[in-house]
Design an enzyme around this catalytic site. Structure first.
Site, short mmCIF file in Angstrom:
data_model
loop_
_atom_site.label_atom_id
_atom_site.label_comp_id
_atom_site.label_asym_id
_atom_site.label_seq_id
_atom_site.Cartn_x
_atom_site.Cartn_y
_atom_site.Cartn_z
N TYR A 56 15.28 29.72 110.04
CA TYR A 56 16.37 28.98 110.66
C TYR A 56 15.84 27.65 111.17
O TYR A 56 15.17 27.58 112.19
CB TYR A 56 17.00 29.77 111.81
CG TYR A 56 17.55 31.12 111.43
CD1 TYR A 56 17.87 31.43 110.11
CD2 TYR A 56 17.76 32.10 112.39
CE1 TYR A 56 18.38 32.69 109.78
CE2 TYR A 56 18.27 33.35 112.07
CZ TYR A 56 18.57 33.63 110.76
OH TYR A 56 19.07 34.88 110.43
N PRO A 204 29.57 39.10 111.86
CA PRO A 204 30.59 40.11 112.16
C PRO A 204 32.00 39.54 112.21
O PRO A 204 32.97 40.30 112.19
CB PRO A 204 30.16 40.64 113.54
CG PRO A 204 29.44 39.49 114.16
CD PRO A 204 28.70 38.83 113.03
N GLY A 206 32.94 37.36 109.86
CA GLY A 206 33.15 36.84 108.52
C GLY A 206 32.87 35.35 108.41
O GLY A 206 33.63 34.62 107.79
N PHE A 209 35.80 33.34 109.50
CA PHE A 209 37.11 33.55 108.88
C PHE A 209 38.01 34.46 109.72
O PHE A 209 39.22 34.24 109.82
CB PHE A 209 36.94 34.12 107.47
CG PHE A 209 38.23 34.33 106.75
CD1 PHE A 209 38.96 33.25 106.26
CD2 PHE A 209 38.74 35.61 106.55
CE1 PHE A 209 40.17 33.44 105.59
CE2 PHE A 209 39.95 35.81 105.89
CZ PHE A 209 40.66 34.72 105.40
#
Length: 328
Positions: A56, A204, A206, A209
């Site tokens: 990351y 978790p 999405g 989304f």
């Protein structure tokens, strides 16, 4: 916040904080001062489990997490990951889980995280060129040396999990799991339950989304991973809105948000599931953590299951060149 147990004896808050998005994957990195403040705000609100990785940034996320948690190191659990060749000569993502490289990676992570021990060390992706038994054996040695406390795997398949667990008990598997991606229910969750391994779902919500804030008009910048994800192409976003509509209806009936329903649903699946939603905004952090107090009734669970049965999610979760890295 309620505590949960990963594996035999790793106790963490029921919701953790995925720190990746502060430095990587979703556009420009958050200012270090603001990122540190957000991580500390999460701890002030009951979070004791913080997730990062070498890749990351790369590296910068571990630096931020180390700075943020140094004053409260004895009160938190830090998870990080090895497994990618960093830096790579061509800028691509190349796997490397050779034992000597694992050791080199761990020493570097300890320095960036400003600690003398890593609470949970994951293999970020299964390396097909290195037997998983060798990987597990190396981590077993690092645990014996006091540099690591617990072993984890990420996006590994059931067979790999079993092989690794036979050498060094696996405390947790971290893989994608949400109402937007339920593939782990077929083989992974039954295997974890049988072996006594915890599950840490990433994405978790999405990748945003399930919050209901993304529709087919959404655009993603050049540094945003979603810009290359098939599931986030306009036609697929439009097709998948039925899932968000169902969540929104249930959320409104309970006076909570769609994100809180999505996280509460995960928490209700098993007592050893610990989602790690990420955010860069304090109000979203507070919204996510509020999910720990949302109880789904049997009727709610039935409503969600009924809605899911009517919906076919379309679009792959990874572009083709990344699919080979998961589920081995």
């Amino acid at each position: 916040m309620e505590k949960r147990r990963l594996g035999n004896n790793l106790e963490v808050s029921a919701l953790g904080l995925g720190c990746m998005g502060l430095s990587h994957g979703y556009g420009a990195a958050t200012d270090t001062k603001d990122a540190v403040a957000l991580i500390r705000a999460a701890h002030d609100r009951g979070v004791t489990f913080f997730d990062t990785a070498q890749v990351y940034g790369p590296f910068t996320n571990e630096d931020v997490v180390g700075e943020a948690l140094e004053p409260i190191r004895d009160k938190v659990v830090i998870a990080t990951k090895f497994g990618f060749e960093l830096p790579s000569a061509d800028g691509g993502q190349h796997l490397n889980s050779r034992p000597d490289y694992i050791r080199q990676s761990v020493e570097a992570s300890l320095k960036r995280l400003r600690t003398d021990v890593i609470d949970l060390l994951y293999q970020h992706r299964v390396d097909p060129n290195v037997p998983i038994e060798d990987v597990a054996g190396t981590v077993k040695d690092l645990i014996a040396e006091g540099k690591v406390k617990h072993f984890g795997l990420s996006e590994a398949g059931a067979q790999t999990i079993r092989k690794a667990h036979a050498i060094q008990p696996v405390a947790a598997l971290q893989s994608e799991y949400s109402l937007f991606w339920r593939e782990p229910e077929k083989e992974i969750i039954p295997a974890l339950e049988e072996l006594g391994i915890g599950f840490v779902p990433f994405s978790p919500l999405g990748k945003g989304f399930l919050t209901g804030k993304i529709d087919e008009t959404a655009t993603f910048g050049p540094g945003d991973f979603r810009s290359i994800v098939p599931r986030f192409q306009a036609e697929n976003l439009k097709a998948n809105q039925a899932l968000v509509a169902a969540l929104t209806q249930i959320a409104e009936s309970k006076g909570v948000t769609s994100a809180q329903i999505a996280l509460a649903w995960l928490l209700a699946q098993k007592p050893w599931i610990v989602p790690i939603p990420g955010t860069t905004k304090l109000h979203r952090l507070e919204e996510n953590l509020g999910a720990a107090g949302v109880e789904l009734s049997p009727e709610d669970a039935t409503d969600i299951a009924t809605a899911l049965a009517k919906i076919d999610i379309v679009g792959d979760r990874y572009p083709a060149h990344l699919r080979a890295l998961v589920g081995k």
